[in-house]
Design an enzyme around this catalytic site. Structure first.
Site, PDB file in Angstrom:
ATOM      1  N   ARG B  10      57.590  36.095  40.292  1.00 30.55           N
ATOM      2  CA  ARG B  10      57.456  35.103  40.667  1.00 30.55           C
ATOM      3  C   ARG B  10      59.220  34.922  40.665  1.00 30.55           C
ATOM      4  O   ARG B  10      59.193  33.886  41.317  1.00 30.55           O
ATOM      5  CB  ARG B  10      58.418  34.479  39.100  1.00 30.55           C
ATOM      6  CG  ARG B  10      59.299  35.840  38.108  1.00 30.55           C
ATOM      7  CD  ARG B  10      59.830  35.160  36.954  1.00 30.55           C
ATOM      8  NE  ARG B  10      61.142  35.894  36.402  1.00 30.55           N
ATOM      9  CZ  ARG B  10      61.864  35.249  35.708  1.00 30.55           C
ATOM     10  NH1 ARG B  10      62.312  34.488  35.061  1.00 30.55           N
ATOM     11  NH2 ARG B  10      62.724  36.357  35.310  1.00 30.55           N
ATOM     12  N   GLU B  58      54.872  18.550  28.846  1.00 27.45           N
ATOM     13  CA  GLU B  58      54.050  19.146  29.576  1.00 27.45           C
ATOM     14  C   GLU B  58      52.883  18.515  30.244  1.00 27.45           C
ATOM     15  O   GLU B  58      52.440  18.175  30.828  1.00 27.45           O
ATOM     16  CB  GLU B  58      53.738  20.599  28.794  1.00 27.45           C
ATOM     17  CG  GLU B  58      54.769  21.575  28.955  1.00 27.45           C
ATOM     18  CD  GLU B  58      56.261  21.194  28.294  1.00 27.45           C
ATOM     19  OE1 GLU B  58      55.560  20.352  26.980  1.00 27.45           O
ATOM     20  OE2 GLU B  58      57.098  22.100  28.368  1.00 27.45           O
ATOM     21  N   HIS B 109      55.356  33.683  32.958  1.00 29.63           N
ATOM     22  CA  HIS B 109      55.687  34.807  31.742  1.00 29.63           C
ATOM     23  C   HIS B 109      54.172  35.356  31.277  1.00 29.63           C
ATOM     24  O   HIS B 109      53.911  34.849  29.407  1.00 29.63           O
ATOM     25  CB  HIS B 109      57.052  34.374  31.495  1.00 29.63           C
ATOM     26  CG  HIS B 109      57.780  34.413  31.566  1.00 29.63           C
ATOM     27  ND1 HIS B 109      57.792  34.713  33.156  1.00 29.63           N
ATOM     28  CD2 HIS B 109      59.137  33.675  31.389  1.00 29.63           C
ATOM     29  CE1 HIS B 109      59.532  34.780  33.287  1.00 29.63           C
ATOM     30  NE2 HIS B 109      59.944  33.649  32.672  1.00 29.63           N
ATOM     31  N   ASP B 117      61.100  36.450  22.386  1.00 29.40           N
ATOM     32  CA  ASP B 117      61.101  35.648  22.177  1.00 29.40           C
ATOM     33  C   ASP B 117      59.881  35.305  21.331  1.00 29.40           C
ATOM     34  O   ASP B 117      59.663  34.285  20.468  1.00 29.40           O
ATOM     35  CB  ASP B 117      60.722  34.619  23.325  1.00 29.40           C
ATOM     36  CG  ASP B 117      61.494  34.293  24.021  1.00 29.40           C
ATOM     37  OD1 ASP B 117      63.458  34.947  23.229  1.00 29.40           O
ATOM     38  OD2 ASP B 117      61.816  34.505  25.407  1.00 29.40           O
ATOM     39  N   GLN B 121      55.938  31.913  22.593  1.00 32.56           N
ATOM     40  CA  GLN B 121      56.314  32.063  23.937  1.00 32.56           C
ATOM     41  C   GLN B 121      55.845  32.548  25.283  1.00 32.56           C
ATOM     42  O   GLN B 121      55.350  32.898  25.854  1.00 32.56           O
ATOM     43  CB  GLN B 121      58.051  32.053  24.490  1.00 32.56           C
ATOM     44  CG  GLN B 121      58.636  31.714  23.543  1.00 32.56           C
ATOM     45  CD  GLN B 121      58.997  30.210  22.903  1.00 32.56           C
ATOM     46  OE1 GLN B 121      58.571  29.223  22.438  1.00 32.56           O
ATOM     47  NE2 GLN B 121      59.472  29.875  23.925  1.00 32.56           N
TER      48      GLN B 121
END
Lengths: 278, 326
Positions: B10, B58, B109, B117, B121
């Site tokens: 990233r 989203e 991720h 998490d 996630q």
């Protein structure tokens, strides 16, 4: 081809032709959604016959207006409108829903560019309109984006995400038209997820709202003139067009079972007669 | 970059994006309230008018991207892999893939990177969702250099694409075999077992291979970053490997990922195969430090070394090593 100067009588004729085509298409196809196609005949007539007036070079014009039929099940009416303004051959209307046809059960832009966007999974078109309008504004594009939604479609959460963003961005080049025919697949909107009145909710989301009789082409013309004027300010516009599901065919009007239904020969003949007489 | 340097995908992406923005004025960046994680900040600073944060929405973001593409822009869509592919699957399919719009999806991720998490996630099914949708090219780069090459390939290719990224710094793996086809990266040479890996899990597999080398076990490691369409040369590579064992490693469900894609390509090519699947065993992830979680799923370098050694030890007497090419 529709001329620039157009009369209310011509728009009414156009709506009548769209209705006649819709009956013809669905009868030939043996399936389809007559109720919601008939309810938006005047909306499409005013959009294509008065506002957009697409010429043969329409799709290649960078400054053109755009139309997204978010309520994609009204595809027969969209194909009819496109045929009436010369963007689809009339003979092709007879191929609706057949294998290999450009006229899919719901619009497919990869087969038929004039529909501008593939739709049919309800709730998705307004987001696309927001993206287009935002991009057009950012790049200095002159065109507007018109999105036609059903009132049942307002059940979908994504529509309210799009309404939120459109309002926050103040997209004055975006016009949503709600074909409020008051009936969705399972029955009257009032008995399923009654979100009426729509106006105050949309205004709270930052939209300029105007209501109109969705079968009165004069009122729709006035609403479109308002939407294209500066009067509503730096806000996206919404025209709530009050309509009747199955409009023009007495045995379909206000009847949920005609949301999706084939026509027998007898029903077809009666429907054509009624549509032409009106 | 120098082999062994630690760079997160990233971060490499965040540096590349403004560069791409300068080269391609149609590039537009969309975020859904995770722009600090998706590293789009430098692009936003350079091109605020070409950046839009739609909020935690989203489905709307994917539809907006479709509209931007219809109006001539090239939208890059950013959020966690989980939220993008699970929540907006229908919008990706119908508003983007079906009309074949030029929208570039980036899922951050992915896998079980977001250890603590927990499952909500984490994304163990994103590749499966995306590669089942017709017409989307799916990538999982193995390191930061590969990510840059991948994003440039994505820019050159019209149509929808999905790139899967991971969160943590991971080593530049380099390539020790320049004769390999570009789509297939030779990461370690060896003769006893072939491990085909996608994504930054490649670093774990390479570490396992290096540890096993000291124990006298010779592991060949091949990296694949484009899962769909999978390069057909991979079938010849597996065919030439002969009867020796083949494993597929991915930070993804054993269903729907690289192993399924590879099996499909091998079926098409008529190559008999048995693939040992090193993946998430059809379960959701859970909370825990990412490294520990990876080891508990059998995907950390220690667990992988054990699994590889076990497969090698169960092999019948090895065929003549000269008989099969490496």
């Amino acid at each position: 081809m529709i001329q620039r100067d157009v009369t209310i009588a011509q728009l009414d004729d156009l709506a009548r032709s769209i209705r006649r085509d819709v009956i013809e298409e669905i009868r030939t196809a043996g399936s389809g959604h007559p109720g919601g196609s008939l309810s938006c005949a005047e909306i499409l007539a005013v959009l294509y016959g008065y506002v957009v007036q697409p010429g043969p070079d329409w799709l290649s014009r960078p400054d053109r207006d755009h139309v997204i039929l978010s309520k994609g099940h009204a595809a027969p009416a969209l194909y009819a409108a496109l045929a009436e303004v010369g963007l689809v051959d009339r003979e092709e209307l007879g191929t609706l829903r057949q294998l290999g046809s450009r006229l899919q059960g719901h619009p497919d832009v990869t087969r038929l560019a004039a529909v501008e966007m593939s739709t049919g999974s309800l709730g998705q078109g307004l987001s696309v309109g927001v993206g287009m309008a935002w991009r057009l504004r950012a790049t200095g594009g002159a065109g507007r984006v018109f999105v036609i939604l059903g009132d049942g479609e307002l059940d979908s959460g994504q529509v309210w995400e799009a309404l939120s963003l459109g309002g926050v961005l103040g997209l004055e080049n975006l016009v949503a038209i709600v074909d409020a025919n008051e009936i969705q697949n399972d029955g009257p909107v009032a008995g399923i997820l009654d979100l009426r009145p729509y106006g105050p909710k949309l205004q709270a989301f930052g939209w300029a709202v105007r209501e109109a009789n969705g079968h009165d082409t004069g009122e729709l013309v006035a609403a479109m003139d308002w939407a294209r004027s500066g009067e509503p300010g730096a806000r996206p516009r919404c025209v709530i067009a009050h309509t009747v599901k199955g409009r023009g065919v007495s045995f379909m009007e206000g009847r949920p079972e005609w949301h999706s239904h084939a026509l027998t020969l007898e029903q077809y003949e009666r429907a054509v007669e009624e549509v032409e007489r009106r | 970059m120098t082999s062994g340097t630690l760079v997160s995908l990233r971060d490499a992406y965040g540096e590349l994006l403004p560069e791409l923005g300068r080269e391609e004025p149609r590039l537009v960046v969309l975020d859904a309230d995770l722009s600090t994680s998706t590293r789009t900040g430098k692009f936003r600073q350079a091109f605020p008018e070409r950046t839009l944060n739609v909020g935690i929405a989203e489905q709307n973001m994917v539809g907006v991207a479709a509209g931007v593409a219809l109006a001539g822009g090239i939208p890059f869509v950013h959020t966690f892999a989980s939220f993008l592919t699970r929540r907006a699957a229908d919008q990706i399919a119908i508003s983007v893939a079906y009309p074949r719009l030029n929208v570039k999806f980036f899922g951050f991720h992915a896998g079980v990177n977001l250890g603590e998490d927990g499952a909500t996630q984490q994304a163990v099914e994103d590749v499966g969702i995306m590669q089942a949708i017709p017409g989307i090219r799916v990538y999982a780069p193995v390191d930061a250099d590969d990510l840059v090459a991948t994003v440039r390939e994505v820019m050159r290719t019209a149509g929808p694409t999905y790139v899967r990224l991971s969160r943590f710094p991971s080593p530049i793996l380099g390539q020790d075999d320049s004769t390999a086809a570009p789509a297939v990266k030779a990461l370690r040479s060896g003769g006893q077992i072939l491990v085909i890996v996608t994504g930054t899990l490649a670093a774990e597999v390479v570490a396992a291979a290096d540890a096993l080398k000291a124990q006298g076990i010779s592991v060949r490691v091949v990296g694949v970053s484009r899962i769909k369409p999978l390069d057909p040369s991979i079938a010849a590579l597996v065919s030439a490997w002969g009867p020796r064992p083949v494993a597929v490693a991915e930070e993804h469900n054993i269903h729907g990922g690289l192993a399924d894609a590879l099996s499909s390509v091998l079926d098409e090519a008529g190559v008999p195969h048995r693939l040992h699947r090193f993946g998430v065993p059809d379960r959701f992830g859970e909370s825990g430090p990412p490294r520990e979680l990876l080891e508990s799923l059998g995907l950390g370098s220690r667990a992988l070394a054990e699994r590889i050694a076990a497969i090698v030890s169960q092999q019948p007497a090895q065929p003549d090593p000269q008989r099969w090419e490496e």
